[in-house]
Design a protein around this motif. Structure first.
Motif, PDB file in Angstrom:
ATOM      1  N   PHE A 170       0.813  -1.216   0.000  1.00  0.00           N
ATOM      2  CA  PHE A 170       0.000   0.000   0.000  1.00  0.00           C
ATOM      3  C   PHE A 170       0.847   1.267   0.000  1.00  0.00           C
ATOM      4  O   PHE A 170       0.383   2.325  -0.416  1.00  0.00           O
ATOM      5  CB  PHE A 170      -0.960  -0.024   1.189  1.00  0.00           C
ATOM      6  CG  PHE A 170      -1.834  -1.245   1.179  1.00  0.00           C
ATOM      7  CD1 PHE A 170      -2.818  -1.406   0.223  1.00  0.00           C
ATOM      8  CD2 PHE A 170      -1.641  -2.257   2.105  1.00  0.00           C
ATOM      9  CE1 PHE A 170      -3.602  -2.541   0.178  1.00  0.00           C
ATOM     10  CE2 PHE A 170      -2.432  -3.411   2.079  1.00  0.00           C
ATOM     11  CZ  PHE A 170      -3.408  -3.544   1.106  1.00  0.00           C
ATOM     12  N   GLN A 222      -6.764  -1.555  -2.258  1.00  0.00           N
ATOM     13  CA  GLN A 222      -6.453  -0.124  -2.358  1.00  0.00           C
ATOM     14  C   GLN A 222      -7.719   0.728  -2.460  1.00  0.00           C
ATOM     15  O   GLN A 222      -7.714   1.910  -2.091  1.00  0.00           O
ATOM     16  CB  GLN A 222      -5.574   0.152  -3.579  1.00  0.00           C
ATOM     17  CG  GLN A 222      -4.117  -0.246  -3.414  1.00  0.00           C
ATOM     18  CD  GLN A 222      -3.346  -0.040  -4.700  1.00  0.00           C
ATOM     19  OE1 GLN A 222      -3.872  -0.258  -5.802  1.00  0.00           O
ATOM     20  NE2 GLN A 222      -2.092   0.376  -4.588  1.00  0.00           N
ATOM     21  N   ARG A 271     -10.500  -3.789   4.344  1.00  0.00           N
ATOM     22  CA  ARG A 271      -9.772  -4.400   3.214  1.00  0.00           C
ATOM     23  C   ARG A 271     -10.003  -5.902   3.191  1.00  0.00           C
ATOM     24  O   ARG A 271     -10.230  -6.489   2.120  1.00  0.00           O
ATOM     25  CB  ARG A 271      -8.274  -4.098   3.341  1.00  0.00           C
ATOM     26  CG  ARG A 271      -7.903  -2.677   2.962  1.00  0.00           C
ATOM     27  CD  ARG A 271      -6.454  -2.369   3.326  1.00  0.00           C
ATOM     28  NE  ARG A 271      -6.043  -1.064   2.818  1.00  0.00           N
ATOM     29  CZ  ARG A 271      -4.942  -0.417   3.196  1.00  0.00           C
ATOM     30  NH1 ARG A 271      -4.122  -0.987   4.111  1.00  0.00           N
ATOM     31  NH2 ARG A 271      -4.642   0.756   2.688  1.00  0.00           N
TER      32      ARG A 271
END
Length: 410
Positions: free
Chosen positions: A329, A371, A396
């Motif tokens: 990330f 993302q 996520r």
């Protein structure tokens, strides 16, 4: 004073390539005469000067004499009486021992042009054995010119083997080994560098972790090539096809070092070789003082290439953990480097070179989905401090689980 273009620039011009650097030799001059013409002195061991306008290197013609082991053990002699041929004679290969006069005339006392035409890497004189770096340079030139069929001359290979057997190669220092290795990784055919080193016995002395892979079998149903060392060079070959980045190529080169320490009774399987390989990669990188960006990527590929290969069967939790380990990330570019090195591993087997593999696309899609979870939305929902990261991870994971569920239904 006579000035000649020498070395790689002459060689590359004859090959029809654009010279990257131009070096010059000055015959019949003194340091004082060079200074009087505005040249700036550099170098402590012998007189080298920078041109006042172009910045190119101009060296006084010189001879050298071996005084101690290693590549520092030389005594240099430069004065106006040293001839161009004497200067060229101290060079490593005939293809680097040519000069060009101001009028374009080629000076080639050792047959370098013929060796270029015949694809031959041949030493200039027996003094070749006095500098162990030359052994690495020959291997690097072999990697550069392999696409044109260049081979190391038998007599030169014999001298290289003599350097190994005499212990001269053991005088190489880590900085020079890494300098030549990193350059070789950027050449057109980097695997050839290691083949040449192995052919003269130097691989076992310089890169023992790689040497011990040869002769170690792998399951034939997955590896038609069987031999782990052969597989490693095939992987490096594929990495060179997939990426120009030397970091990716280095990671591909060392990813299977752990297989060299598998107990013989477990052959041809290599259980937990990834874990064993991590320590070997760390050891090699420390010994050669490998830069951190090379080392870090190599360790990730070594540790997680087995996870990559199982990507299609991974649970969402494991996929997220992989992305986190890769620091995906914050550094998505490193994910791409990781995927390229692992894809080279898949392709580095006879018959698999041009096959399509699902793993790269699957991991890229997992990263895209993770993302897409908006950190601003997490903060807006009232989370702060450490709780932001925890909630971001939870969302996520939920997104990845929903995606994997959809995939399972498809």
């Amino acid at each position: 004073m006579q000035i000649y273009l020498v070395g790689g620039a002459v060689r590359d011009k004859l090959l029809g390539l654009e010279p990257q650097d131009r070096d010059w030799v000055v015959v019949g001059a003194t340091p004082e005469e060079m200074l009087a013409q505005g040249f700036r002195p550099v170098g402590k061991d012998f007189p080298v000067f920078l041109h006042p306008e172009t910045g190119e290197e101009y060296a006084l013609a010189r001879t050298e004499r071996k005084t101690a082991p290693g590549y520092h053990g030389f005594e240099f002699h430069a004065d106006p009486s040293v001839t161009l041929e004497e200067d060229l004679r101290r060079r490593d290969l005939t293809i680097n021992a040519m000069a060009e006069a101001a009028d374009g005339t080629l000076i080639d006392p050792f047959g370098g042009r013929d060796d270029l035409n015949n694809g031959r890497l041949r030493h200039v004189s027996p003094a070749f054995t006095e500098d162990p770096v030359r052994l690495l340079r020959v291997a690097r030139y072999a990697a550069r010119y392999a696409r044109w069929g260049f081979r190391v001359a038998h007599a030169t290979n014999a001298l290289m083997r003599q350097m190994v057997e005499s212990g001269e190669v053991d005088a190489l220092v880590p900085e020079r080994v890494w300098q030549e290795l990193s350059r070789a990784l950027s050449e057109a055919t980097p695997a050839r560098f290691f083949e040449v080193l192995r052919g003269c016995g130097a691989l076992a002395r310089i890169f023992p972790e790689l040497e011990q892979l040869f002769g170690v079998p792998q399951p034939k149903q997955h590896h038609p090539e069987e031999d782990t060392g052969v597989h490693t060079l095939l992987v490096l070959e594929q990495a060179a096809r997939l990426s120009p980045e030397p970091q990716v190529r280095f990671a591909a080169l060392v990813h299977d070092l752990g297989k060299g320490t598998t107990p013989r009774e477990e052959w041809p399987r290599h259980i937990a070789h990834e874990h064993r390989g991590v320590a070997l990669v760390e050891q090699l990188c420390e010994r050669l003082r490998v830069p951190a960006d090379y080392r870090d990527l190599a360790l990730l590929v070594t540790r997680y290439h087995g996870v990559y290969h199982r990507a299609e069967e991974l649970r969402a939790t494991t996929l997220l953990e992989l992305l986190e380990h890769l620091d995906a990330f914050r550094r998505p570019q490193r994910v791409e480097q990781f995927l390229l090195a692992c894809e080279a591993d898949s392709r580095g087997r006879p018959g698999f070179e041009n096959q399509d593999f699902a793993q790269p696309g699957l991991i890229r899609e997992a990263l895209r989905i993770a993302q897409a979870v908006d950190v601003k939305a997490v903060v807006a929902a009232g989370y702060s401090g450490k709780a932001v990261g925890e909630e971001l991870r939870r969302r996520r994971l939920a997104a990845l689980k929903a995606w994997r569920r959809d995939e399972a239904e498809d």
